[in-house]
Design a protein around this motif. Structure first.
Motif, PDB file in Angstrom:
ATOM      1  N   MET A 108       0.812  -1.185   0.000  1.00 57.17           N
ATOM      2  CA  MET A 108       0.000   0.000   0.000  1.00 57.17           C
ATOM      3  C   MET A 108       0.860   1.255   0.000  1.00 57.17           C
ATOM      4  SD  MET A 108      -3.154   0.058  -0.140  1.00 57.17           S
ATOM      5  CE  MET A 108      -4.634   0.745   0.373  1.00 57.17           C
ATOM      6  N   ASP A 109       2.075   1.147   0.366  1.00 57.00           N
ATOM      7  CA  ASP A 109       2.979   2.272   0.434  1.00 57.00           C
ATOM      8  C   ASP A 109       3.237   2.860  -0.954  1.00 57.00           C
ATOM      9  OD1 ASP A 109       4.343   3.971   2.055  1.00 57.00           O
ATOM     10  OD2 ASP A 109       6.210   2.816   1.987  1.00 57.00           O
ATOM     11  N   ILE A 110       3.353   2.007  -1.959  1.00 55.82           N
ATOM     12  CA  ILE A 110       3.588   2.461  -3.326  1.00 55.82           C
ATOM     13  C   ILE A 110       2.358   3.191  -3.841  1.00 55.82           C
ATOM     14  CG2 ILE A 110       3.937   1.685  -5.688  1.00 55.82           C
ATOM     15  CD1 ILE A 110       5.708  -0.502  -4.642  1.00 55.82           C
ATOM     16  N   ILE A 111       1.182   2.714  -3.541  1.00 55.77           N
ATOM     17  CA  ILE A 111      -0.056   3.361  -3.961  1.00 55.77           C
ATOM     18  C   ILE A 111      -0.161   4.739  -3.315  1.00 55.77           C
ATOM     19  CG2 ILE A 111      -2.564   3.241  -3.872  1.00 55.77           C
ATOM     20  CD1 ILE A 111      -2.322   0.222  -4.167  1.00 55.77           C
ATOM     21  N   SER A 112       0.200   4.852  -2.062  1.00 58.31           N
ATOM     22  CA  SER A 112       0.173   6.144  -1.372  1.00 58.31           C
ATOM     23  C   SER A 112       1.139   7.122  -2.031  1.00 58.31           C
ATOM     24  CB  SER A 112       0.547   5.984   0.097  1.00 58.31           C
ATOM     25  OG  SER A 112      -0.387   5.207   0.778  1.00 58.31           O
ATOM     26  N   GLU A 113       2.295   6.638  -2.390  1.00 59.87           N
ATOM     27  CA  GLU A 113       3.282   7.498  -3.051  1.00 59.87           C
ATOM     28  C   GLU A 113       2.780   7.948  -4.426  1.00 59.87           C
ATOM     29  OE1 GLU A 113       7.321   6.059  -3.195  1.00 59.87           O
ATOM     30  OE2 GLU A 113       7.139   5.266  -1.151  1.00 59.87           O
ATOM     31  N   ILE A 114       2.143   7.049  -5.149  1.00 62.10           N
ATOM     32  CA  ILE A 114       1.590   7.398  -6.463  1.00 62.10           C
ATOM     33  C   ILE A 114       0.496   8.444  -6.306  1.00 62.10           C
ATOM     34  CG2 ILE A 114       0.257   6.537  -8.426  1.00 62.10           C
ATOM     35  CD1 ILE A 114       1.827   3.894  -8.166  1.00 62.10           C
ATOM     36  N   LEU A 115      -0.395   8.221  -5.320  1.00 59.05           N
ATOM     37  CA  LEU A 115      -1.472   9.187  -5.071  1.00 59.05           C
ATOM     38  C   LEU A 115      -0.901  10.544  -4.646  1.00 59.05           C
ATOM     39  CD1 LEU A 115      -4.113   6.951  -3.260  1.00 59.05           C
ATOM     40  CD2 LEU A 115      -4.211   7.849  -5.593  1.00 59.05           C
ATOM     41  N   GLU A 116       0.110  10.522  -3.795  1.00 60.46           N
ATOM     42  CA  GLU A 116       0.751  11.764  -3.352  1.00 60.46           C
ATOM     43  C   GLU A 116       1.417  12.476  -4.533  1.00 60.46           C
ATOM     44  OE1 GLU A 116       1.938  14.837  -0.846  1.00 60.46           O
ATOM     45  OE2 GLU A 116       0.421  13.295  -0.592  1.00 60.46           O
ATOM     46  N   THR A 117       2.084  11.711  -5.384  1.00 58.19           N
ATOM     47  CA  THR A 117       2.720  12.285  -6.579  1.00 58.19           C
ATOM     48  C   THR A 117       1.659  12.889  -7.497  1.00 58.19           C
ATOM     49  OG1 THR A 117       4.506  10.659  -6.436  1.00 58.19           O
ATOM     50  CG2 THR A 117       4.209  11.767  -8.546  1.00 58.19           C
ATOM     51  N   ASP A 118       0.544  12.169  -7.646  1.00 57.74           N
ATOM     52  CA  ASP A 118      -0.562  12.670  -8.478  1.00 57.74           C
ATOM     53  C   ASP A 118      -1.136  13.952  -7.906  1.00 57.74           C
ATOM     54  OD1 ASP A 118      -2.396  12.392 -10.705  1.00 57.74           O
ATOM     55  OD2 ASP A 118      -3.926  11.901  -9.187  1.00 57.74           O
ATOM     56  N   ARG A 119      -1.308  13.999  -6.565  1.00 57.59           N
ATOM     57  CA  ARG A 119      -1.845  15.188  -5.896  1.00 57.59           C
ATOM     58  C   ARG A 119      -0.889  16.368  -6.085  1.00 57.59           C
ATOM     59  NH1 ARG A 119      -1.171  17.955  -1.557  1.00 57.59           N
ATOM     60  NH2 ARG A 119       0.367  16.591  -0.609  1.00 57.59           N
ATOM     61  N   LEU A 120       0.407  16.113  -5.908  1.00 57.63           N
ATOM     62  CA  LEU A 120       1.401  17.174  -6.091  1.00 57.63           C
ATOM     63  C   LEU A 120       1.423  17.663  -7.538  1.00 57.63           C
ATOM     64  CD1 LEU A 120       4.370  15.789  -3.943  1.00 57.63           C
ATOM     65  CD2 LEU A 120       2.872  17.729  -3.396  1.00 57.63           C
ATOM     66  N   ALA A 121       1.261  16.736  -8.474  1.00 56.15           N
ATOM     67  CA  ALA A 121       1.235  17.105  -9.890  1.00 56.15           C
ATOM     68  C   ALA A 121       0.024  17.982 -10.186  1.00 56.15           C
ATOM     69  CB  ALA A 121       1.226  15.853 -10.764  1.00 56.15           C
TER      70      ALA A 121
END
Length: 101
Positions: A1-14
């Motif tokens: 789940m950590d990778i999904i959180s990072e992807i979501l965070e990256t998407d939010r930052l983008a």
């Protein structure tokens, strides 16, 4: 789940960066529109000033021509009056000097 959180965070930052970029773009467009308006106003004012000066120059040239024509007409009238009356004037002057008048 950590990778999904990072992807979501990256998407939010983008998305935040995209929103900031869009906002900056809007500000830049407004700034450009304002500058274009100022340039247009200055150009119109300069064009109007140039037009006014040219009209003044043209008017001065026309006035100079009219004055020259008037001068020529007055000089012609004076010459004609002299030609017509100079003998009488000479006789009147001589008579006034010699006391015969």
């Amino acid at each position: 789940m950590d990778i999904i959180s990072e992807i979501l965070e990256t998407d939010r930052l983008a998305e935040e960066k995209l929103e900031a970029a869009m906002e900056k773009r809007g500000e830049m467009e407004l700034s450009c529109d304002f500058e274009v308006g100022e340039i247009r106003m200055r150009a119109e004012a300069e064009a109007e000033e140039y037009r006014r000066k040219k009209l003044e120059e043209c008017g001065a040239a026309n006035n100079a021509g009219a004055l020259k024509e008037s001068e020529q007409a007055q000089l012609k009238a004076l010459s004609e009056a002299f030609e017509k009356n100079h003998e009488k004037w000479e006789n009147d002057i001589v008579a006034a000097i010699t006391g015969q008048g």
